[in-house]
Design a protein around this motif. Structure first.
Motif, short mmCIF file in Angstrom:
data_model
loop_
_atom_site.label_atom_id
_atom_site.label_comp_id
_atom_site.label_asym_id
_atom_site.label_seq_id
_atom_site.Cartn_x
_atom_site.Cartn_y
_atom_site.Cartn_z
N SER A 17 0.81 -1.22 0.00
CA SER A 17 0.00 0.00 0.00
C SER A 17 0.84 1.27 0.00
CB SER A 17 -0.95 0.01 1.21
OG SER A 17 -0.21 0.00 2.42
N SER A 18 2.06 1.18 0.52
CA SER A 18 2.91 2.37 0.60
C SER A 18 4.36 1.96 0.80
CB SER A 18 2.46 3.27 1.76
OG SER A 18 2.58 2.58 3.00
N GLY A 19 5.24 2.94 0.86
CA GLY A 19 6.63 2.70 1.20
C GLY A 19 7.33 1.74 0.26
N ILE A 20 8.12 0.85 0.84
CA ILE A 20 8.98 -0.04 0.06
C ILE A 20 8.17 -0.97 -0.83
CG2 ILE A 20 10.73 -1.85 0.22
CD1 ILE A 20 11.42 -0.57 3.01
N GLY A 21 7.06 -1.50 -0.32
CA GLY A 21 6.23 -2.40 -1.11
C GLY A 21 5.70 -1.74 -2.36
N PHE A 22 5.19 -0.53 -2.21
CA PHE A 22 4.65 0.20 -3.37
C PHE A 22 5.77 0.57 -4.33
CE2 PHE A 22 3.64 4.29 -5.42
CZ PHE A 22 2.55 3.87 -6.18
N GLU A 23 6.87 1.09 -3.82
CA GLU A 23 7.99 1.49 -4.68
C GLU A 23 8.52 0.29 -5.47
OE1 GLU A 23 9.12 4.42 -5.26
OE2 GLU A 23 8.28 5.66 -3.66
N THR A 24 8.56 -0.87 -4.83
CA THR A 24 9.03 -2.07 -5.51
C THR A 24 8.08 -2.48 -6.63
OG1 THR A 24 10.13 -2.84 -3.48
CG2 THR A 24 9.71 -4.48 -5.19
N ALA A 25 6.78 -2.41 -6.34
CA ALA A 25 5.78 -2.76 -7.35
C ALA A 25 5.91 -1.85 -8.57
CB ALA A 25 4.37 -2.65 -6.76
#
Length: 247
Positions: A17-25
């Motif tokens: 939804s945000s942070g590292i997970g979103f940036e990676t996606a």
């Protein structure tokens, strides 16, 4: 690397939804098939809006890491749709703060159920397919709070558990062609420090720990990581998935 010879890999990301997970996606979506997951429908809408703003395109799915049946259902759906899962990136974030004495067992259990057992549920669901493939990559994120930090005892403990778990898992699945990476981030990287859960009793002015709790939380929030830190970690994760050298 994941062990797959395919250029376009199927990547499942939790906590996107945000942070590292979103940036990676966002970073991976131009070159790979990305399934980015969040815990409920409200977060799906927010994720889709952010995805559009970023000019990216990836699958968005609901994945509550406390729902074991839902996890198996989603991984089964991915298998039917794409035939494989090449990489899993666990960026689940949940942080409980407060003195150990004033943290209830229920609050402590929630910390472990989301952050530690949430990762374990996802790992258990993807490993059967990865073993059949004889390849796969699992990336777990933890923070340097695996070291004891006052007022974050249970958060720190869950980080330490993830670290030891990942190290044991790495040895167990290596014979099947599966690789496990543990990425340690600073406690303040991304948005987690902004969303700390506070143990209910610890923020009462009647608590003997109240002055220490306020000071500790203020220090954590003042050090909250910048977006650049999330972007750098996303680049590192992307490099691992693509088999590039990572320092």
């Amino acid at each position: 690397m994941s062990g797959s010879s395919r250029d376009k890999q199927v990547v499942l990301i939790t906590g996107a939804s945000s942070g590292i997970g979103f940036e990676t996606a966002v970073l991976l979506s131009s070159r790979h098939k990305v399934i980015a997951t969040v815990r409920d429908q409200a977060h799906i809408r927010q994720l889709q809006e952010k995805m559009a703003e970023a000019g990216a395109s990836f699958d968005t799915e609901i994945l509550d890491v406390q729902d074991e049946g839902g996890i198996w259902a989603l991984t089964g759906l991915i298998r039917m749709k794409y035939g494989r899962i090449d990489a899993v990136v666990n960026t689940i974030g949940y942080g409980l703060a407060g003195p150990v004495e004033e943290t209830s067992c229920g609050e402590a259990i929630k910390q472990f159920d989301i952050h530690f057992f949430g990762i374990h549920r996802v790992v258990r669901a993807v490993l059967p397919l990865m073993r059949i493939q004889k390849s796969g990559l699992i990336i777990n994120l933890s923070s340097n709070l695996g070291k004891p930090v006052p007022m974050t005892g249970f958060w720190s403990a869950s980080q330490a558990a993830i670290q030891v778990y990942s190290e044991a898992l790495r040895e167990e699945v290596a014979p099947f062609g599966i690789t496990v990476h543990l990425i340690s981030q600073t406690a303040t990287t991304g948005t987690l420090a902004k969303k700390l859960e506070i143990a209910v009793n610890s923020f009462s002015e009647h608590s003997p720990y109240y002055p220490l709790t306020r000071k500790a939380l203020q220090s954590i929030r003042e050090l909250t990581g910048k977006d650049a830190a999330s972007t750098a970690l996303a680049a590192r994760i992307s490099a691992l998935i693509e088999g590039k050298t990572v320092r």
